[in-house]
Design a protein around this motif. Structure first.
Motif, PDB file in Angstrom:
ATOM      1  N   UNK A   1       0.813  -1.217   0.000  1.00 14.08           N
ATOM      2  CA  UNK A   1       0.000   0.000   0.000  1.00 14.08           C
ATOM      3  C   UNK A   1       0.847   1.268   0.000  1.00 14.08           C
ATOM      4  N   UNK A   2       1.891   1.289   0.821  1.00 16.16           N
ATOM      5  CA  UNK A   2       2.734   2.481   0.882  1.00 16.16           C
ATOM      6  C   UNK A   2       3.384   2.787  -0.456  1.00 16.16           C
ATOM      7  N   UNK A   3       3.890   1.756  -1.127  1.00 15.01           N
ATOM      8  CA  UNK A   3       4.520   1.952  -2.433  1.00 15.01           C
ATOM      9  C   UNK A   3       3.498   2.410  -3.474  1.00 15.01           C
ATOM     10  N   UNK A   4       2.282   1.892  -3.390  1.00 14.79           N
ATOM     11  CA  UNK A   4       1.268   2.257  -4.379  1.00 14.79           C
ATOM     12  C   UNK A   4       0.880   3.728  -4.239  1.00 14.79           C
ATOM     13  N   UNK A   5       0.625   4.173  -2.998  1.00 14.80           N
ATOM     14  CA  UNK A   5       0.284   5.585  -2.803  1.00 14.80           C
ATOM     15  C   UNK A   5       1.446   6.490  -3.219  1.00 14.80           C
ATOM     16  N   UNK A   6       2.665   6.086  -2.882  1.00 21.89           N
ATOM     17  CA  UNK A   6       3.809   6.934  -3.211  1.00 21.89           C
ATOM     18  C   UNK A   6       4.029   7.006  -4.723  1.00 21.89           C
ATOM     19  N   UNK A   7       3.794   5.898  -5.425  1.00 16.81           N
ATOM     20  CA  UNK A   7       3.965   5.920  -6.879  1.00 16.81           C
ATOM     21  C   UNK A   7       2.969   6.865  -7.545  1.00 16.81           C
ATOM     22  N   UNK A   8       1.755   6.935  -6.979  1.00 17.72           N
ATOM     23  CA  UNK A   8       0.771   7.868  -7.538  1.00 17.72           C
ATOM     24  C   UNK A   8       1.237   9.315  -7.378  1.00 17.72           C
ATOM     25  N   UNK A   9       1.801   9.621  -6.216  1.00 16.22           N
ATOM     26  CA  UNK A   9       2.300  10.982  -5.990  1.00 16.22           C
ATOM     27  C   UNK A   9       3.478  11.277  -6.917  1.00 16.22           C
ATOM     28  N   UNK A  10       4.418  10.310  -7.045  1.00 16.90           N
ATOM     29  CA  UNK A  10       5.550  10.508  -7.962  1.00 16.90           C
ATOM     30  C   UNK A  10       5.043  10.781  -9.375  1.00 16.90           C
ATOM     31  N   UNK A  11       4.084   9.966  -9.836  1.00 17.77           N
ATOM     32  CA  UNK A  11       3.583  10.134 -11.205  1.00 17.77           C
ATOM     33  C   UNK A  11       2.870  11.472 -11.363  1.00 17.77           C
ATOM     34  N   UNK A  12       2.104  11.858 -10.342  1.00 15.56           N
ATOM     35  CA  UNK A  12       1.383  13.127 -10.404  1.00 15.56           C
ATOM     36  C   UNK A  12       2.345  14.313 -10.478  1.00 15.56           C
TER      37      UNK A  12
ATOM     38  N   UNK B   1      10.003   2.720 -10.206  1.00 12.88           N
ATOM     39  CA  UNK B   1      10.767   1.918  -9.247  1.00 12.88           C
ATOM     40  C   UNK B   1       9.852   1.348  -8.156  1.00 12.88           C
ATOM     41  N   UNK B   2       8.959   2.186  -7.627  1.00 14.71           N
ATOM     42  CA  UNK B   2       8.027   1.697  -6.608  1.00 14.71           C
ATOM     43  C   UNK B   2       7.079   0.648  -7.182  1.00 14.71           C
ATOM     44  N   UNK B   3       6.609   0.869  -8.408  1.00 13.70           N
ATOM     45  CA  UNK B   3       5.670  -0.071  -9.018  1.00 13.70           C
ATOM     46  C   UNK B   3       6.340  -1.402  -9.333  1.00 13.70           C
ATOM     47  N   UNK B   4       7.593  -1.364  -9.742  1.00 16.30           N
ATOM     48  CA  UNK B   4       8.320  -2.607  -9.999  1.00 16.30           C
ATOM     49  C   UNK B   4       8.531  -3.378  -8.700  1.00 16.30           C
ATOM     50  N   UNK B   5       8.710  -2.658  -7.604  1.00 14.47           N
ATOM     51  CA  UNK B   5       8.831  -3.318  -6.304  1.00 14.47           C
ATOM     52  C   UNK B   5       7.552  -4.104  -5.989  1.00 14.47           C
ATOM     53  N   UNK B   6       6.403  -3.503  -6.302  1.00 16.25           N
ATOM     54  CA  UNK B   6       5.125  -4.194  -6.075  1.00 16.25           C
ATOM     55  C   UNK B   6       4.988  -5.399  -6.998  1.00 16.25           C
ATOM     56  N   UNK B   7       5.297  -5.198  -8.296  1.00 17.85           N
ATOM     57  CA  UNK B   7       5.095  -6.264  -9.279  1.00 17.85           C
ATOM     58  C   UNK B   7       6.072  -7.419  -9.087  1.00 17.85           C
ATOM     59  N   UNK B   8       7.197  -7.169  -8.436  1.00 14.66           N
ATOM     60  CA  UNK B   8       8.121  -8.261  -8.126  1.00 14.66           C
ATOM     61  C   UNK B   8       7.472  -9.237  -7.144  1.00 14.66           C
ATOM     62  N   UNK B   9       6.738  -8.685  -6.183  1.00 16.10           N
ATOM     63  CA  UNK B   9       6.055  -9.537  -5.206  1.00 16.10           C
ATOM     64  C   UNK B   9       4.723 -10.057  -5.732  1.00 16.10           C
ATOM     65  N   UNK B  10       4.007  -9.203  -6.456  1.00 14.70           N
ATOM     66  CA  UNK B  10       2.670  -9.559  -6.938  1.00 14.70           C
ATOM     67  C   UNK B  10       2.583  -9.229  -8.432  1.00 14.70           C
ATOM     68  N   UNK B  11       2.985 -10.154  -9.292  1.00 12.74           N
ATOM     69  CA  UNK B  11       3.021  -9.881 -10.744  1.00 12.74           C
ATOM     70  C   UNK B  11       1.658  -9.544 -11.338  1.00 12.74           C
TER      71      UNK B  11
END
Length: 651
Positions: A309-320, A329-339
């Protein structure tokens, strides 16, 4: 059949052996499947435990006079009830041949007295233990302590279980902040899931909080953690958990002001709960507070680095904010665990597309379609990516690019109109079938309620409401006689008009009910009702036919001064009270020179107020509620239509 045969073991005074045998037999004689067998098993278990405790106490009290174990293996009729032992206590204290017997039996009698407490006392003691466990937060969230309590004899007593279950449900409806593990233990002990399966609506109405926390999977706040709150120190845990729940509910209903208030209150008590920090991040994102969302995201990652959850919220702010590499980078961290994490795949595809890496962007959206072939956003994104790729290839004009362009055109190939309509309809219905059913059902309910309460269909009711007042010009006596009953408003010019000195008076009785009277001016003055006068009765002629008018003071004065008037009013049937007063007026007028009989119409014109439409019946509150719900469903359907129209037009 003796108790040892029921338990299936040899006579013993080892309590552990008796409990082990009882547990084994309990699997065969479950209280729900075999209540009779369970009752026999329970009685045998209670008897065996009592005898074993008695034997152990006697052995510990007197090593000089050990009682042979065989003497405790008595017939079932001698031990079937604890009271049978108590009845012979005094006889056994003294023996004619051997003298006084063992005094320690008095202790056994006292213990039996305790065991024979009335059911209400046992249930009360159980509830005291429940309140004690719940009142201390460490014990409240400890499943082992609850398991120990639920293993007590009072819970297994089939005669007490229903009463205790009801009292416990009443308590938990007000004190429901328990971990899921504890709820599962309680349900396994009292079988509340059976009550839910039998009559879910009744259970939900009586115990909504118990249902939400114990059985509703969608009630996310029930799955939030409790163990980390042990590090919060001496805080009001109950208040904190209420604030946490209120914040979640407020966000669920998009009440941002209430959510912010509850989050602030919770943060004042404890600021290291990941569940509340995640709610703060969600609040910051919805309210557009980027800095707050980023701070909460970093805090959440710090506390729970393995959660996404923390990475997902932060990636939205980075993209915005345009920091696309950080977001990727944050999204790849998520997809590594949950493809197969769909939101992360969608955000990653968007980031890659903005970076110009169309191949990776295409890969992300293709992975989404592999998981859900009906994802319209992914379909549209792939179409846009293919169009951008074709545009780039045309600019480069590299060798072999023509073949790639043809392949991409094939992917973007022109789809026939009927196929696009079919696909769009499928997407729309598959996503909004429930809303469509609800819209149809609500239309039927609303139409039925309209007809029941107004006698009109909704269309006719609203047409009547919106239709302007139709004022008909009446210029002759024949027009007046031919008026349709539906015509309520008229415009008329009366000649030879006169003021009749009759007043329309409205008074209230002792109960507050208002009535209308028609009195002569003298009578109205005599009764002191001048202030209650609401109209003045006048008469005029239309082609020789007398027509009665109830007008205001200005109209009555105009008639008195000029003996003619043009006015608008509402046609009403003449009440009996007015007819009676007219007859009195005729008698008075005949004495003043009027000799010919006066013929009046059965209707009169009420000109005291401007003509208005017939009052329509008011609508019950539930119709407005149905209309509100219907509007919400229509909004949802229109939003989906907008999405589907994009899909339909992307060809």
């Amino acid at each position: 059949m003796q108790m040892w045969e029921i338990l299936g073991i040899d006579p013993t005074h080892e309590i552990s052996a008796i409990k082990k045998a009882y547990a084994a037999k309990l699997k065969i004689h479950h209280p729900e499947d075999d209540p009779t067998g369970y009752q026999q098993l329970r009685e045998a278990y209670d008897q065996a435990i009592k005898l074993a405790k008695r034997q152990q106490k006697q052995t510990s009290r007197s090593d000089e006079e050990p009682e042979a174990f065989e003497t405790s293996v008595v017939r079932e009729e001698d031990v079937s009830e604890a009271g049978d032992i108590a009845e012979h206590e005094e006889d056994e204290l003294y023996d004619e041949d051997d003298g006084p017997q063992r005094i320690p039996r008095m202790i056994i009698w006292q213990e039996q007295g305790k065991e024979r407490d009335d059911p209400e006392s046992q249930a009360e003691h159980f509830m005291e233990r429940v309140e004690e466990l719940y009142g201390k937060f460490p014990s409240r969230i400890n499943p082992n302590q609850w398991a120990e309590l639920l293993n007590s004899d009072v819970v297994w007593n089939i005669n007490l279980q229903n009463g205790i279950s009801g009292r416990l449900l009443d308590f938990l409806e007000e004190h429901y902040f328990l971990p899921k593990e504890v709820w599962k233990l309680l349900d396994s002990a009292f079988h509340w899931n059976g009550l839910v399966a039998e009559d879910k609506e009744s259970f939900l109405e009586q115990y909504p909080q118990v249902y939400s926390y114990a059985f509703a999977e969608s009630y996310e706040v029930a799955n939030m953690g409790y163990s980390l709150l042990l590090g919060a120190g001496e805080i009001d845990h109950e208040a904190y958990l209420h604030y946490r729940e209120e914040a979640w509910l407020a966000l669920k209903h998009n009440d941002l002001a209430a959510a912010n208030h509850s989050l602030q209150k919770a943060r004042e008590l404890f600021d290291a709960d990941p569940a509340v920090i995640r709610l703060e991040a969600e609040y910051g994102w919805r309210s557009g507070e980027s800095e707050r969302t980023l701070a909460m995201s970093n805090r959440l990652i710090q506390l729970c680095p393995d959660q996404v959850d923390g990475y997902l919220y932060r990636s939205r702010i980075w993209m915005q904010s345009g920091k696309l590499p950080e977001a990727v980078q944050d999204l790849q961290h998520i997809l590594t665990q949950f493809p197969d994490h769909m939101p992360a795949l969608s955000l990653a595809g968007t980031c890659y597309k903005r970076q110009g890496d169309l191949e990776k962007a295409k890969e992300m959206f293709q992975r989404i379609l592999a998981l859900d072939a009906n994802d319209i956003e992914a379909v549209l994104a792939l179409a846009e990516i293919n169009a951008l790729t074709i545009k780039e290839l045309r600019v480069r004009r590299e060798k072999g690019s023509g073949r790639v362009v043809r392949r991409l055109y094939g992917e973007l190939g022109k789809v026939p109109l009927h196929k696009r309509l079919k696909n769009a309809a499928y997407f729309f219905v598959s996503h909004k079938w429930f809303s469509l059913i609800c819209i149809v059902a609500l239309h039927f309910w609303i139409a039925s309620s309209f007809v029941k309460h107004t006698g009109e269909t909704p269309l006719a009711y609203w047409s009547e409401t919106m239709r302007p007042v139709n004022v008909m010009n009446v210029s002759s006596a024949s027009d007046w006689e031919l008026l349709s009953p539906r015509v309520a408003a008229v415009r008329v010019r009366l000649a030879d008009a006169s003021y009749m000195a009759i007043q329309e008076v409205k008074v209230k009785d002792n109960s507050g009910k208002e009535t209308t009277k028609y009195l002569s001016l003298d009578e109205a003055k005599k009764q002191g009702l001048q202030s209650n006068i609401t109209g003045h009765i006048c008469m005029g002629y239309l082609d020789g036919e007398a027509i009665l008018v109830v007008g205001n003071y200005k109209q009555a004065k105009e008639i008195y001064d000029s003996r003619r008037i043009e006015l608008e009013g509402t046609v009403r049937p003449m009440p009996d009270e007015l007819k009676t007063e007219i007859e009195k007026w005729k008698n008075r007028s005949s004495k003043s020179g009027i000799s010919k009989p006066l013929s009046l119409s059965d209707n009169y014109i009420d000109a005291t107020t401007k003509p208005s439409k017939k009052a329509l019946p008011s609508l019950p509150l539930r119709i407005y509620f149905y209309l509100f719900i219907l509007g919400l469903f229509y909004i949802s359907v229109l939003r989906e239509l907008r999405r589907v129209s994009r899909f339909f037009g992307y060809n």
